[in-house]
Design a protein around this motif. Structure first.
Motif, mmCIF file in Angstrom:
data_model
loop_
_atom_site.group_PDB
_atom_site.id
_atom_site.type_symbol
_atom_site.label_atom_id
_atom_site.label_comp_id
_atom_site.label_asym_id
_atom_site.label_seq_id
_atom_site.Cartn_x
_atom_site.Cartn_y
_atom_site.Cartn_z
ATOM 1 N N LEU A 149 0.835 -1.191 0.000
ATOM 2 C CA LEU A 149 0.000 0.000 0.000
ATOM 3 C C LEU A 149 0.874 1.246 0.000
ATOM 4 O O LEU A 149 1.853 1.320 0.739
ATOM 5 C CB LEU A 149 -0.901 0.005 1.235
ATOM 6 C CG LEU A 149 -1.672 -1.291 1.514
ATOM 7 C CD1 LEU A 149 -2.347 -1.226 2.869
ATOM 8 C CD2 LEU A 149 -2.670 -1.550 0.406
ATOM 9 N N THR A 150 0.487 2.242 -0.784
ATOM 10 C CA THR A 150 1.230 3.500 -0.814
ATOM 11 C C THR A 150 0.525 4.544 0.053
ATOM 12 O O THR A 150 -0.645 4.390 0.415
ATOM 13 C CB THR A 150 1.363 4.032 -2.251
ATOM 14 O OG1 THR A 150 0.062 4.302 -2.760
ATOM 15 C CG2 THR A 150 2.098 3.039 -3.147
ATOM 16 N N TYR A 151 1.237 5.617 0.350
ATOM 17 C CA TYR A 151 0.655 6.724 1.106
ATOM 18 C C TYR A 151 -0.447 7.412 0.309
ATOM 19 O O TYR A 151 -1.435 7.869 0.859
ATOM 20 C CB TYR A 151 1.732 7.751 1.477
ATOM 21 C CG TYR A 151 2.615 7.301 2.617
ATOM 22 C CD1 TYR A 151 2.224 7.493 3.940
ATOM 23 C CD2 TYR A 151 3.834 6.681 2.382
ATOM 24 C CE1 TYR A 151 3.019 7.081 4.992
ATOM 25 C CE2 TYR A 151 4.637 6.268 3.430
ATOM 26 C CZ TYR A 151 4.230 6.467 4.736
ATOM 27 O OH TYR A 151 5.017 6.050 5.774
ATOM 28 N N GLU A 152 -0.260 7.478 -1.008
ATOM 29 C CA GLU A 152 -1.202 8.156 -1.891
ATOM 30 C C GLU A 152 -2.611 7.580 -1.733
ATOM 31 O O GLU A 152 -2.812 6.375 -1.790
ATOM 32 C CB GLU A 152 -0.728 7.988 -3.336
ATOM 33 C CG GLU A 152 -1.457 8.808 -4.343
ATOM 34 C CD GLU A 152 -0.781 8.690 -5.700
ATOM 35 O OE1 GLU A 152 -0.154 9.670 -6.120
ATOM 36 O OE2 GLU A 152 -0.866 7.606 -6.316
ATOM 37 N N GLY A 153 -3.569 8.450 -1.500
ATOM 38 C CA GLY A 153 -4.956 8.027 -1.365
ATOM 39 C C GLY A 153 -5.323 7.471 -0.002
ATOM 40 O O GLY A 153 -6.458 7.066 0.217
ATOM 41 N N SER A 154 -4.375 7.455 0.917
ATOM 42 C CA SER A 154 -4.652 6.950 2.265
ATOM 43 C C SER A 154 -4.794 8.127 3.235
ATOM 44 O O SER A 154 -4.351 9.237 2.935
ATOM 45 C CB SER A 154 -3.520 6.039 2.740
ATOM 46 O OG SER A 154 -2.417 6.814 3.179
ATOM 47 N N ALA A 199 -1.618 10.163 3.871
ATOM 48 C CA ALA A 199 -1.014 10.987 2.814
ATOM 49 C C ALA A 199 -0.717 12.401 3.292
ATOM 50 O O ALA A 199 0.256 13.019 2.857
ATOM 51 C CB ALA A 199 -1.914 11.013 1.588
ATOM 52 N N GLU A 200 -1.536 12.921 4.194
ATOM 53 C CA GLU A 200 -1.341 14.289 4.698
ATOM 54 C C GLU A 200 -0.146 14.399 5.637
ATOM 55 O O GLU A 200 0.300 15.499 5.938
ATOM 56 C CB GLU A 200 -2.603 14.743 5.420
ATOM 57 C CG GLU A 200 -3.817 14.808 4.512
ATOM 58 C CD GLU A 200 -5.110 15.071 5.280
ATOM 59 O OE1 GLU A 200 -5.051 15.316 6.503
ATOM 60 O OE2 GLU A 200 -6.167 15.008 4.637
ATOM 61 N N GLY A 210 4.030 10.364 -1.990
ATOM 62 C CA GLY A 210 2.790 9.639 -2.229
ATOM 63 C C GLY A 210 2.961 8.216 -2.724
ATOM 64 O O GLY A 210 2.212 7.323 -2.351
ATOM 65 N N LYS A 211 3.941 7.980 -3.577
ATOM 66 C CA LYS A 211 4.170 6.644 -4.138
ATOM 67 C C LYS A 211 5.008 5.752 -3.222
ATOM 68 O O LYS A 211 5.231 4.584 -3.518
ATOM 69 C CB LYS A 211 4.853 6.739 -5.498
ATOM 70 C CG LYS A 211 4.078 7.508 -6.528
ATOM 71 C CD LYS A 211 2.961 6.682 -7.098
ATOM 72 C CE LYS A 211 2.324 7.451 -8.253
ATOM 73 N NZ LYS A 211 0.971 7.027 -8.505
#
Length: 136
Positions: A32-37, A40-41, A48-49
């Motif tokens: 899982l990446t930070y992007e969209g989670s 992410a903030e 993000g990736k």
């Protein structure tokens, strides 16, 4: 209860875990990446990736990891992932793979307790012990 090592990286988690998957013959079951989670903030925009969480299964064992947010990353110190083998050929193969572009702290050699033993830091900064038991 099971104890599963959790490794932190400074941006190389995906590369490291894809290498470990190939090296150990395991299977990545989550990445899982930070992007969209919601996390992410909490990381820089260019992060993000990077990996928020990954999970590798090797036989009946687990290895997990992530890219620690930049201000939270600390290099590993004092804790090694210990790999135990009964097969010298397999132990040597794994040692050679992990040692490539890494730092060997103790060469893969016979000791009073093992057919072969070694300590090293791989190219991703993970500390490993490789132990091959003597044949019974």
């Amino acid at each position: 209860m099971q104890i599963a090592p959790y490794l932190n990286f400074n941006g190389q988690c995906e590369e490291a875990f894809k290498f470990y998957e190939q090296c150990f013959g395991g299977k990545i079951t989550a990445m899982l990446t930070y992007e969209g989670s919601p996390a992410a903030e909490q990381v820089p925009p260019d992060w993000g990736k990077k990996i928020l969480h990954t999970h590798l299964i090797v036989g009946d064992r687990e290895l997990m990891g992530s890219d620690a947010p930049p201000k939270m990353f600390e290099e590993s110190k004092g804790v090694y992932i210990s790999l135990q083998f009964n097969d010298l050929t397999e132990a040597e193969r794994i040692f050679n793979a992990l040692a490539e572009n890494g730092t060997v702290q103790m060469p893969f050699e016979e000791t009073f307790w093992a057919e072969r033993f070694a300590m090293l830091v791989d190219r991703f900064g993970t500390l490993w012990m490789i132990n091959c038991d003597r044949a019974a």
